[in-house]
Design a protein around this motif. Structure first.
Motif, PDB file in Angstrom:
ATOM      1  N   GLY A 192       0.795  -1.225   0.000  1.00 28.09           N
ATOM      2  CA  GLY A 192       0.000   0.000   0.000  1.00 28.09           C
ATOM      3  C   GLY A 192       0.823   1.268   0.000  1.00 28.09           C
ATOM      4  O   GLY A 192       0.346   2.324   0.419  1.00 28.09           O
ATOM      5  N   ALA A 193       2.051   1.190  -0.467  1.00 27.17           N
ATOM      6  CA  ALA A 193       2.934   2.361  -0.526  1.00 27.17           C
ATOM      7  C   ALA A 193       2.981   2.900  -1.954  1.00 27.17           C
ATOM      8  O   ALA A 193       3.144   2.137  -2.910  1.00 27.17           O
ATOM      9  N   ALA A 194       2.838   4.202  -2.092  1.00 25.59           N
ATOM     10  CA  ALA A 194       2.938   4.863  -3.395  1.00 25.59           C
ATOM     11  C   ALA A 194       4.342   5.425  -3.569  1.00 25.59           C
ATOM     12  O   ALA A 194       4.990   5.819  -2.600  1.00 25.59           O
ATOM     13  N   VAL A 195       4.798   5.457  -4.803  1.00 28.00           N
ATOM     14  CA  VAL A 195       6.126   5.999  -5.095  1.00 28.00           C
ATOM     15  C   VAL A 195       6.062   7.525  -5.018  1.00 28.00           C
ATOM     16  O   VAL A 195       5.243   8.158  -5.705  1.00 28.00           O
ATOM     17  N   LEU A 196       6.885   8.106  -4.177  1.00 32.12           N
ATOM     18  CA  LEU A 196       6.862   9.549  -3.918  1.00 32.12           C
ATOM     19  C   LEU A 196       7.016  10.362  -5.191  1.00 32.12           C
ATOM     20  O   LEU A 196       6.354  11.388  -5.374  1.00 32.12           O
ATOM     21  N   VAL A 248      -5.045  14.223   4.104  1.00 29.93           N
ATOM     22  CA  VAL A 248      -4.920  14.179   5.560  1.00 29.93           C
ATOM     23  C   VAL A 248      -3.743  13.270   5.919  1.00 29.93           C
ATOM     24  O   VAL A 248      -3.550  12.220   5.292  1.00 29.93           O
ATOM     25  N   ARG A 249      -2.954  13.661   6.895  1.00 33.14           N
ATOM     26  CA  ARG A 249      -1.831  12.835   7.309  1.00 33.14           C
ATOM     27  C   ARG A 249      -1.866  12.581   8.808  1.00 33.14           C
ATOM     28  O   ARG A 249      -2.376  13.386   9.581  1.00 33.14           O
ATOM     29  N   ARG A 250      -1.299  11.436   9.183  1.00 30.82           N
ATOM     30  CA  ARG A 250      -1.027  11.121  10.580  1.00 30.82           C
ATOM     31  C   ARG A 250       0.472  10.873  10.661  1.00 30.82           C
ATOM     32  O   ARG A 250       0.977   9.914  10.082  1.00 30.82           O
ATOM     33  N   ARG A 251       1.188  11.729  11.380  1.00 33.70           N
ATOM     34  CA  ARG A 251       2.655  11.679  11.358  1.00 33.70           C
ATOM     35  C   ARG A 251       3.230  10.474  12.084  1.00 33.70           C
ATOM     36  O   ARG A 251       4.224   9.899  11.649  1.00 33.70           O
ATOM     37  N   THR A 252       2.624  10.109  13.206  1.00 31.01           N
ATOM     38  CA  THR A 252       3.090   8.954  13.980  1.00 31.01           C
ATOM     39  C   THR A 252       1.867   8.215  14.509  1.00 31.01           C
ATOM     40  O   THR A 252       0.752   8.757  14.527  1.00 31.01           O
ATOM     41  N   ALA A 293       7.850   7.177   4.278  1.00 29.64           N
ATOM     42  CA  ALA A 293       7.480   6.538   5.539  1.00 29.64           C
ATOM     43  C   ALA A 293       8.686   5.915   6.227  1.00 29.64           C
ATOM     44  O   ALA A 293       9.592   5.400   5.584  1.00 29.64           O
ATOM     45  N   ALA A 294       8.669   5.980   7.550  1.00 28.38           N
ATOM     46  CA  ALA A 294       9.638   5.280   8.389  1.00 28.38           C
ATOM     47  C   ALA A 294       8.837   4.602   9.485  1.00 28.38           C
ATOM     48  O   ALA A 294       8.156   5.280  10.263  1.00 28.38           O
ATOM     49  N   GLY A 295       8.873   3.275   9.506  1.00 24.50           N
ATOM     50  CA  GLY A 295       8.069   2.555  10.480  1.00 24.50           C
ATOM     51  C   GLY A 295       6.575   2.662  10.230  1.00 24.50           C
ATOM     52  O   GLY A 295       5.774   2.583  11.159  1.00 24.50           O
ATOM     53  N   GLY A 296       6.193   2.881   8.964  1.00 27.99           N
ATOM     54  CA  GLY A 296       4.773   2.933   8.616  1.00 27.99           C
ATOM     55  C   GLY A 296       4.138   4.304   8.682  1.00 27.99           C
ATOM     56  O   GLY A 296       2.930   4.448   8.405  1.00 27.99           O
ATOM     57  N   TYR A 297       4.894   5.332   9.029  1.00 25.32           N
ATOM     58  CA  TYR A 297       4.375   6.705   9.136  1.00 25.32           C
ATOM     59  C   TYR A 297       5.380   7.685   8.544  1.00 25.32           C
ATOM     60  O   TYR A 297       6.585   7.381   8.549  1.00 25.32           O
ATOM     61  N   PRO A 298       4.884   8.839   8.027  1.00 28.63           N
ATOM     62  CA  PRO A 298       3.520   9.341   8.000  1.00 28.63           C
ATOM     63  C   PRO A 298       2.608   8.471   7.120  1.00 28.63           C
ATOM     64  O   PRO A 298       3.037   7.883   6.144  1.00 28.63           O
TER      65      PRO A 298
END
Length: 255
Positions: free
Chosen positions: A21-25, A56-60, A120-125
């Motif tokens: 579920g990761a998009a290429v930046l 909308v983002r969730r940073r951690t 993302a690092a560890g699944g976030y943001p």
């Protein structure tokens, strides 16, 4: 005369999936929404004073969500009172998903010149997208959110990584890495050289938790994974052996 309440569908997203579920930046995310309706009838742009999509983002994990203000170019608290301007949508007559837009995260900056979107690092943001529409004479309506997604760099989806350390260039590198990943993009083994002036530390490691470290001072450390041992299939020659007895206590020197 009462203004009909708008019904806004959840967006569908199309992007270059880097896995999980990761998009290429560096590549755009296409945002598609089905018809927006009022009392069951599709609504055209002429009946609206505003239409777009909010990011909308969730940073951690557990952090409060923030919404991107595309006019002010900054993140705001995601509250009902937020005055964030959404990103524009286009309208295609006759298309099953007539409301269409594009999120271009790579290279986007905030009002201070810092990157607006992060890998993302560890699944976030973690990011989501939702429709934001306002009927003529009505109040803004936010639709349901899309499926969450994260961002990765184009090179991050490669199974082999060869180059400088994270966020370093060859001209200012303090680290060089040779890494191998599995198909889930998880590192399974690597060789890493870190600058440790005036020399360097060299680490060989694998996903099981074993590593060998060549220290900058010339020392060598061998670290098997927890619960595992070191096997030497051959002769062992040593000048001196220091060990700790199986029953515990201070270390001893074998003579």
């Amino acid at each position: 005369m009462n203004t009909p309440v708008l019904t806004v569908p959840a967006p569908a997203l199309k992007f270059d999936d880097a896995g999980g579920g990761a998009a290429v930046l560096e590549k755009p995310v296409t945002v598609l929404l089905g018809p927006v309706t009022a009392a069951g009838d599709p609504v055209a742009p002429s009946a609206l004073t505003g239409f777009g999509f909010a990011v909308v983002r969730r940073r951690t994990a557990g952090a409060a969500t923030e919404v991107w203000d595309d006019q002010g170019k900054h993140w705001l608290p995601d509250t009902p009172a937020s005055a964030a301007t959404p990103i524009a949508l286009a309208y295609r007559v006759g298309d099953p998903a007539p409301w269409q837009g594009m999120l271009v995260a790579g290279g986007a900056t905030d009002s201070a010149g810092a990157p607006a979107f992060a890998k993302a690092a560890g699944g976030y943001p973690q990011y989501t997208v939702r429709g934001a529409f306002t009927a003529t004479g009505g109040s803004p309506v936010a639709g349901p959110s899309s499926t969450p997604f994260t961002l990765v760099g184009a090179a991050d989806k490669n199974l082999i990584v060869v180059g400088a350390g994270p966020d370093e260039s060859p001209t200012d590198a303090t680290q060089i890495r040779v890494l191998l990943k599995n198909t889930a993009l998880q590192e399974i083994g690597g060789l890493v050289i870190d600058r440790d002036s005036p020399g360097a530390a060299v680490t060989i490691r694998n996903a099981a938790g074993a590593s060998v470290l060549l220290r900058a001072d010339g020392g060598v450390e061998v670290h098997p994974a927890p619960g595992r041992g070191v096997l030497i299939a051959g002769d062992l020659e040593a000048e001196r052996v220091t060990y700790r007895p199986a029953g515990g206590g201070p270390k001893r020197v074998l003579s």
